[in-house]
Design an enzyme around this catalytic site. Sequence first.
Site, PDB file in Angstrom:
ATOM      1  N   GLU B 123       0.753  -1.145   0.034  1.00 45.00           N
ATOM      2  CA  GLU B 123       0.045  -0.163  -0.309  1.00 45.00           C
ATOM      3  C   GLU B 123       0.968   1.193   0.052  1.00 45.00           C
ATOM      4  O   GLU B 123       0.550   2.221  -0.680  1.00 45.00           O
ATOM      5  CB  GLU B 123      -0.922  -0.095   1.072  1.00 45.00           C
ATOM      6  CG  GLU B 123      -1.952  -1.271   1.484  1.00 45.00           C
ATOM      7  CD  GLU B 123      -2.834  -1.347  -0.051  1.00 45.00           C
ATOM      8  OE1 GLU B 123      -2.717  -0.250  -0.771  1.00 45.00           O
ATOM      9  OE2 GLU B 123      -3.161  -2.356  -0.209  1.00 45.00           O
ATOM     10  N   HIS B 126       1.855   2.080  -3.442  1.00 47.24           N
ATOM     11  CA  HIS B 126       0.735   2.928  -4.331  1.00 47.24           C
ATOM     12  C   HIS B 126       0.824   4.225  -3.777  1.00 47.24           C
ATOM     13  O   HIS B 126       0.973   4.949  -4.547  1.00 47.24           O
ATOM     14  CB  HIS B 126      -0.868   2.289  -3.814  1.00 47.24           C
ATOM     15  CG  HIS B 126      -0.863   1.003  -4.322  1.00 47.24           C
ATOM     16  ND1 HIS B 126      -0.644   0.678  -5.926  1.00 47.24           N
ATOM     17  CD2 HIS B 126      -1.491  -0.122  -4.125  1.00 47.24           C
ATOM     18  CE1 HIS B 126      -1.046  -0.417  -6.174  1.00 47.24           C
ATOM     19  NE2 HIS B 126      -1.599  -0.910  -5.244  1.00 47.24           N
ATOM     20  N   HIS B 132       0.458  -1.898  -9.663  1.00 51.07           N
ATOM     21  CA  HIS B 132       0.573  -3.417  -9.622  1.00 51.07           C
ATOM     22  C   HIS B 132       1.603  -3.900 -10.514  1.00 51.07           C
ATOM     23  O   HIS B 132       1.711  -3.437 -11.582  1.00 51.07           O
ATOM     24  CB  HIS B 132      -0.503  -4.196  -9.772  1.00 51.07           C
ATOM     25  CG  HIS B 132      -1.713  -3.794  -8.582  1.00 51.07           C
ATOM     26  ND1 HIS B 132      -3.067  -3.917  -8.772  1.00 51.07           N
ATOM     27  CD2 HIS B 132      -1.166  -3.774  -7.271  1.00 51.07           C
ATOM     28  CE1 HIS B 132      -3.453  -3.502  -7.389  1.00 51.07           C
ATOM     29  NE2 HIS B 132      -2.423  -3.571  -6.706  1.00 51.07           N
ATOM     30  N   CYS B 133       2.355  -4.756 -10.109  1.00 46.77           N
ATOM     31  CA  CYS B 133       3.722  -5.315 -10.745  1.00 46.77           C
ATOM     32  C   CYS B 133       3.136  -6.634 -11.461  1.00 46.77           C
ATOM     33  O   CYS B 133       2.749  -7.410 -10.709  1.00 46.77           O
ATOM     34  CB  CYS B 133       4.978  -5.332  -9.879  1.00 46.77           C
ATOM     35  SG  CYS B 133       6.286  -5.978 -10.547  1.00 46.77           S
ATOM     36  N   CYS B 138       6.983  -9.987  -6.584  1.00 48.78           N
ATOM     37  CA  CYS B 138       7.261  -8.827  -6.074  1.00 48.78           C
ATOM     38  C   CYS B 138       6.117  -8.187  -5.070  1.00 48.78           C
ATOM     39  O   CYS B 138       4.862  -8.573  -5.245  1.00 48.78           O
ATOM     40  CB  CYS B 138       7.195  -7.655  -7.368  1.00 48.78           C
ATOM     41  SG  CYS B 138       7.376  -5.950  -6.960  1.00 48.78           S
ATOM     42  N   CYS B 160      10.336  -2.231  -9.811  1.00 44.56           N
ATOM     43  CA  CYS B 160       9.747  -1.329  -8.574  1.00 44.56           C
ATOM     44  C   CYS B 160      10.514  -0.573  -7.658  1.00 44.56           C
ATOM     45  O   CYS B 160      10.367   0.623  -7.190  1.00 44.56           O
ATOM     46  CB  CYS B 160       8.412  -2.248  -7.678  1.00 44.56           C
ATOM     47  SG  CYS B 160       7.375  -3.007  -8.919  1.00 44.56           S
TER      48      CYS B 160
HETATM   49 ZN   LIG Z   1      -2.571  -2.882  -4.623  1.00 40.53          ZN
HETATM   50 ZN   LIG Z   2       7.406  -5.452  -8.967  1.00 40.79          ZN
END
Ligand SMILES: [Zn+2]
Ligand SMILES: [Zn+2]
Lengths: 454, 173
Positions: B123, B126, B132-133, B138, B160
């Site tokens: 979170e 975000h 999202h990955c 991940c 990320c």
């Molecule tokens: Zn999420």
């Molecule tokens: Zn990722």
Amino acid sequence: MEPKVNILIVDDEEIVRESLASWLEEDGYEVKVAENAARALERLPEKEWNLAMVDLKMPGMDGIELMDEIRKIKPETIVIIMTAYATVDTAVQAMKKGAYDYIVKPFNPEDLSLTIRKIIEHQKLLKENIYLRKELKKQYRLHDMVSKNHKMIEIFELVKTVAKSNSTVLVQGESGTGKELLSRAIHMESPRKDEPFVTVSCASLTESLLESELFGYEKGAFTGADQARSGKIELAKDGTLFLDEIGDISLKLQMDLLRVLEEKEFRRVGGTQLIPVNSRIIAATNRDLTKAIEEGKFREDLYYRLNVISVLLPPLRERKEDVPLLVEHFLERFNIEMGKNVEGVAESAMRMLMDYSWPGNARELRNMIERAMVVTKGRMILDADLSLPQTPGVPLSNNRGKSLSEMEKEHIRRVLLDNRWNIIRSAQVLGIDRVTLYNKIRKYELKKEPVLNS
Amino acid sequence: MGVIPDAMLRKLQDRLRDYLSLPVRISRNMPVPEGSYERNRNQYNSTRILREILREAPADAIKIVGIIDKDMCIPILTFVFGEAQLGGVASIVSIARLRQEFHGLSPDDGILFERLCKEALHELGHNFGLIHCPDRECVMYLSNTVRDVDRKRITYCDSCDSALYAKTEPWRV
Ligand SMILES: [Zn+2]
Ligand SMILES: [Zn+2]
Ligand SMILES: Nc1ncnc2c1ncn2[C@@H]1O[C@H](COP(=O)(O)OP(=O)(O)OP(=O)(O)O)[C@@H](O)[C@H]1O
Ligand SMILES: [Mg+2]
């Protein structure tokens, strides 16, 4: 970088718009919202919308009308209708009119992710190739089976791949979940489709009868065998041999069957000649075979031989989104069979169907619809046309803490009582076969209670 | 919000500081916002909770992640593990479904804590603008089941991680 995927949410409730937008944004989608149909139509020219998620019931123009407009202005935008329980029936009508899908609130997050991903994927294909909308919906269908549940669709996809191979398949699932239907579909998808599909119901026969049913016998093999007869394995030829209720066969026959699977040949009862097995074998059971293995009632080696490809059909209560789809499917079918013209199910009746737990799964639902169509007077199936097992005054919360089997026991007891212990009728109502009902009566030690006459 | 053991929060504080190289502070317990309760579902609306957290956020907070013991949902979904304002300040994680007991297993504080770490990092990711990955391992992978959560590692994948590294630059310690 991939182009952004644009989603338009249309809902009159602010909290629905905001929360759904936030959820979709976390997934990387570009999301815009509109609070009513008029505002949505205003926003349409803004960009190329991949997807519009539209609430069915809105003040002013409703979701279906809006969908019609969107399809005129932006035919490549896919529309999903969002609806609450009570309006599922209308949503089915929406699908008929061209909505890609409908979502019954509240929706499982996994299913929503999957649905959206699938749409985006198909849209990519759509751009390269002209795909028809109908094609998209086809994934919900496998021969006589319909489903929009992601687990079921995965199974349909698996079936299409494995049908080409000769591997043995083990189909597991509760009674009435469609094990036989799926097995037939595997056959129909396979290169063997023009060869026979031969069923052996293992549960209904005694050991020796089942043995001769399977393997056939030579003249004089036992008293009464005044003529040689081929068994089902032979009759299946190059087709498919379907061993139904495999969990019920005796240990001796399990041993024999194992040998057949290993050697790919067998002898008739009383015979000496080895006969080759050319058919593909599919086995099905509603028993928990792993448990049966633990209890020493089922051979582990046979299990592994059968379970080369394993399919587990989820019960209907775990895929309620299939209820409206199945209802639609059965309505169509019985309209043709009965020469009727029943158009649909009233909202309140659909709600009852959605709320029920369907211990007999799709078969129970089919029987329910069939009976409702016989008794209904009008064009719609109403609450009164449904003979849903009455559990009057027992709110769901009273069942808290009861195990599934306790509830099953209670339900079966009631149905038996309602049908004065007529096994055939009760089995029909429950949507299970007689043998299964007998097994359950034994398992739960149910006894005919004396009815007090007043 | 609700009953979250102090020890768990302190452990989380340490972990988040280690992973993100950012100063992490535990804020006082906040009551569960009354208006977020959805009576007919016996769940709490995460979007409404998020609004409340935002209102209560201290002025100097870079990001604020709420931890709640209640089961959360949004109107359209049966449940959510958490919710975040993408690129915004506030997010929320529920531990209700991260507990083994929720799935009929016996309680396991170790497993619960691992899952909480992953979802809190998710979170916060975000909040720092990550989406999202596709990498299943991940921490930014969208997990809809605890099975998904358990498959993830407690870190961000390289891509990320570098995106996050750039975004946290101004505050890093
Ligand atoms: Zn999420
Ligand atoms: Zn990722
Ligand atoms: N997905 C489906 N789509 C359409 N009809 C279905 C579906 N699943 C089941 N049915 C209906 O339910 C009936 C029962 O299915 P089937 O005989 O395959 O169940 P089964 O799993 O073999 O049950 P049992 O264990 O009691 O033998 C079918 O004849 C069909 O009418
Ligand atoms: Mg069957």
